[in-house]
Motif scaffolding. Structure first.
Motif, PDB file in Angstrom:
ATOM      1  N   GLN A   1       0.770  -1.232  -0.057  1.00  0.00           N
ATOM      2  CA  GLN A   1       0.126  -0.090  -0.042  1.00  0.00           C
ATOM      3  C   GLN A   1       1.020   1.142   0.018  1.00  0.00           C
ATOM      4  OE1 GLN A   1      -3.377  -0.613   0.199  1.00  0.00           O
ATOM      5  NE2 GLN A   1      -3.779   1.579  -0.455  1.00  0.00           N
ATOM      6  N   VAL A   2       0.385   2.029  -0.862  1.00  0.00           N
ATOM      7  CA  VAL A   2       1.385   3.310  -1.007  1.00  0.00           C
ATOM      8  C   VAL A   2       0.363   4.694  -0.208  1.00  0.00           C
ATOM      9  CG1 VAL A   2       2.061   5.209  -2.426  1.00  0.00           C
ATOM     10  CG2 VAL A   2       2.360   2.799  -3.152  1.00  0.00           C
ATOM     11  N   GLN A   3       1.134   5.182   0.559  1.00  0.00           N
ATOM     12  CA  GLN A   3       0.814   6.521   1.315  1.00  0.00           C
ATOM     13  C   GLN A   3       1.432   7.507   1.080  1.00  0.00           C
ATOM     14  OE1 GLN A   3      -0.369   5.011   5.294  1.00  0.00           O
ATOM     15  NE2 GLN A   3      -2.615   5.505   4.576  1.00  0.00           N
ATOM     16  N   LEU A   4       1.025   8.777   0.824  1.00  0.00           N
ATOM     17  CA  LEU A   4       1.843   9.961   0.845  1.00  0.00           C
ATOM     18  C   LEU A   4       1.237  10.892   1.896  1.00  0.00           C
ATOM     19  CD1 LEU A   4       2.236   8.887  -1.945  1.00  0.00           C
ATOM     20  CD2 LEU A   4       2.442  11.184  -2.896  1.00  0.00           C
ATOM     21  N   VAL A   5       2.138  11.365   2.960  1.00  0.00           N
ATOM     22  CA  VAL A   5       1.488  12.070   4.199  1.00  0.00           C
ATOM     23  C   VAL A   5       2.103  13.641   4.040  1.00  0.00           C
ATOM     24  CG1 VAL A   5       0.963  12.248   6.332  1.00  0.00           C
ATOM     25  CG2 VAL A   5       0.729  10.146   5.317  1.00  0.00           C
ATOM     26  N   GLU A   6       1.529  14.551   3.786  1.00  0.00           N
ATOM     27  CA  GLU A   6       2.098  15.738   3.931  1.00  0.00           C
ATOM     28  C   GLU A   6       2.002  16.535   5.295  1.00  0.00           C
ATOM     29  OE1 GLU A   6      -0.273  15.947  -0.093  1.00  0.00           O
ATOM     30  OE2 GLU A   6      -0.650  15.230   2.124  1.00  0.00           O
ATOM     31  N   SER A   7       3.168  17.333   5.494  1.00  0.00           N
ATOM     32  CA  SER A   7       2.989  18.045   6.989  1.00  0.00           C
ATOM     33  C   SER A   7       3.688  19.240   6.521  1.00  0.00           C
ATOM     34  CB  SER A   7       3.721  17.397   8.009  1.00  0.00           C
ATOM     35  OG  SER A   7       5.131  16.815   7.621  1.00  0.00           O
ATOM     36  N   GLY A   8       3.704  20.228   7.636  1.00  0.00           N
ATOM     37  CA  GLY A   8       4.552  21.483   7.536  1.00  0.00           C
ATOM     38  C   GLY A   8       3.606  22.560   7.216  1.00  0.00           C
ATOM     39  N   GLY A   9       2.231  22.499   7.046  1.00  0.00           N
ATOM     40  CA  GLY A   9       1.508  23.568   6.558  1.00  0.00           C
ATOM     41  C   GLY A   9       1.149  24.346   7.790  1.00  0.00           C
ATOM     42  N   GLY A  10       0.516  25.531   7.503  1.00  0.00           N
ATOM     43  CA  GLY A  10       0.055  26.276   8.652  1.00  0.00           C
ATOM     44  C   GLY A  10      -0.148  27.750   8.450  1.00  0.00           C
ATOM     45  N   LEU A  11      -0.171  28.584   9.368  1.00  0.00           N
ATOM     46  CA  LEU A  11      -0.401  30.046   9.011  1.00  0.00           C
ATOM     47  C   LEU A  11       1.027  30.972   9.219  1.00  0.00           C
ATOM     48  CD1 LEU A  11      -2.291  32.623   8.843  1.00  0.00           C
ATOM     49  CD2 LEU A  11      -2.644  32.420  11.240  1.00  0.00           C
ATOM     50  N   VAL A  12       1.228  31.884   8.381  1.00  0.00           N
ATOM     51  CA  VAL A  12       2.374  32.338   8.247  1.00  0.00           C
ATOM     52  C   VAL A  12       2.242  33.773   7.723  1.00  0.00           C
ATOM     53  CG1 VAL A  12       3.043  31.616   5.949  1.00  0.00           C
ATOM     54  CG2 VAL A  12       4.840  32.183   7.582  1.00  0.00           C
ATOM     55  N   GLN A  13       2.930  34.761   8.197  1.00  0.00           N
ATOM     56  CA  GLN A  13       2.683  35.972   7.704  1.00  0.00           C
ATOM     57  C   GLN A  13       3.551  36.402   6.255  1.00  0.00           C
ATOM     58  OE1 GLN A  13       2.690  38.495  12.029  1.00  0.00           O
ATOM     59  NE2 GLN A  13       4.320  38.845  10.753  1.00  0.00           N
ATOM     60  N   PRO A  14       3.066  37.251   5.753  1.00  0.00           N
ATOM     61  CA  PRO A  14       3.789  37.714   4.250  1.00  0.00           C
ATOM     62  C   PRO A  14       5.138  37.923   4.722  1.00  0.00           C
ATOM     63  CG  PRO A  14       1.734  38.835   4.325  1.00  0.00           C
ATOM     64  CD  PRO A  14       2.020  38.177   5.847  1.00  0.00           C
ATOM     65  N   GLY A  15       6.054  37.154   3.977  1.00  0.00           N
ATOM     66  CA  GLY A  15       7.448  37.295   3.738  1.00  0.00           C
ATOM     67  C   GLY A  15       7.864  36.173   4.517  1.00  0.00           C
ATOM     68  N   GLY A  16       7.193  35.419   5.352  1.00  0.00           N
ATOM     69  CA  GLY A  16       7.751  34.461   6.164  1.00  0.00           C
ATOM     70  C   GLY A  16       8.010  33.132   5.176  1.00  0.00           C
ATOM     71  N   SER A  17       8.468  31.920   5.837  1.00  0.00           N
ATOM     72  CA  SER A  17       8.775  30.877   5.316  1.00  0.00           C
ATOM     73  C   SER A  17       8.038  29.511   5.796  1.00  0.00           C
ATOM     74  CB  SER A  17      10.298  30.572   5.286  1.00  0.00           C
ATOM     75  OG  SER A  17      11.156  31.709   4.880  1.00  0.00           O
ATOM     76  N   LEU A  18       8.009  28.614   5.042  1.00  0.00           N
ATOM     77  CA  LEU A  18       7.459  27.220   5.582  1.00  0.00           C
ATOM     78  C   LEU A  18       8.434  26.195   4.748  1.00  0.00           C
ATOM     79  CD1 LEU A  18       3.575  27.663   5.654  1.00  0.00           C
ATOM     80  CD2 LEU A  18       5.044  27.384   7.808  1.00  0.00           C
ATOM     81  N   ARG A  19       8.292  25.098   5.410  1.00  0.00           N
ATOM     82  CA  ARG A  19       8.925  23.907   4.761  1.00  0.00           C
ATOM     83  C   ARG A  19       7.942  22.918   4.791  1.00  0.00           C
ATOM     84  NH1 ARG A  19      14.180  20.057   6.058  1.00  0.00           N
ATOM     85  NH2 ARG A  19      12.691  19.300   7.964  1.00  0.00           N
ATOM     86  N   LEU A  20       7.419  22.253   3.822  1.00  0.00           N
ATOM     87  CA  LEU A  20       6.363  21.251   3.556  1.00  0.00           C
ATOM     88  C   LEU A  20       7.417  19.776   3.253  1.00  0.00           C
ATOM     89  CD1 LEU A  20       3.830  22.502   1.143  1.00  0.00           C
ATOM     90  CD2 LEU A  20       4.048  22.926   3.683  1.00  0.00           C
ATOM     91  N   SER A  21       6.816  18.862   3.949  1.00  0.00           N
ATOM     92  CA  SER A  21       7.466  17.297   3.774  1.00  0.00           C
ATOM     93  C   SER A  21       6.372  16.656   3.293  1.00  0.00           C
ATOM     94  CB  SER A  21       7.941  17.172   5.099  1.00  0.00           C
ATOM     95  OG  SER A  21       9.198  17.945   5.611  1.00  0.00           O
ATOM     96  N   CYS A  22       6.864  15.657   2.446  1.00  0.00           N
ATOM     97  CA  CYS A  22       5.941  14.392   2.164  1.00  0.00           C
ATOM     98  C   CYS A  22       6.537  13.185   2.538  1.00  0.00           C
ATOM     99  CB  CYS A  22       5.663  14.739   0.799  1.00  0.00           C
ATOM    100  SG  CYS A  22       4.622  13.285  -0.109  1.00  0.00           S
TER     101      CYS A  22
END
Length: 121
Positions: free
Chosen positions: A1-22
């Motif tokens: 069984q294949v699963q892809l699970v994303e994480s790292g999203g959220g609320l951030v202010q303009p100009g900010g940074s986030l790193r998403l993982s899968c």
């Protein structure tokens, strides 16, 4: 069984940074490409970034020079580093893998459940 699970999203202010993982579970004979898509309310899904099996990358014009896609084959994980975020980046981000689980099968799309990214002050 294949699963892809994303994480790292959220609320951030303009100009900010986030790193998403899968994180990808399940074995593959080969992976043709991995990528990130996003869908904003009332809009069509669009490709954001992709990386091929050979390592070539491609980015949507709207995120060039701000986003970086990378992968860690040992951890079966693909990342999306997002810098200088803008309100228009607000969307649900989906991880995508095109791969073959067996050598005799053709490439098949696999999708994660999505993670919300909201850019707002």
């Amino acid at each position: 069984q294949v699963q892809l699970v994303e994480s790292g999203g959220g609320l951030v202010q303009p100009g900010g940074s986030l790193r998403l993982s899968c994180a990808v579970s399940g074995s593959f004979f080969s992976i043709d490409a991995m990528g990130w898509y996003r869908q904003a309310p009332g809009k069509q899904r669009e490709s954001v970034a992709s990386i091929t099996g050979s390592g070539s990358t491609n980015y949507a014009d709207s995120v060039k020079d701000r986003f970086t896609i990378s992968r860690d084959n040992a951890k079966n994980t693909v990342y999306l580093q997002m810098n200088s975020l803008k309100p228009e980046d607000t969307a649900v981000y989906y991880c995508n893998v095109v791969g073959r689980r067996r050598s005799w099968t053709q490439g098949t799309d696999y999708w994660g459940q999505g993670t919300q990214v909201t850019v707002s002050s």
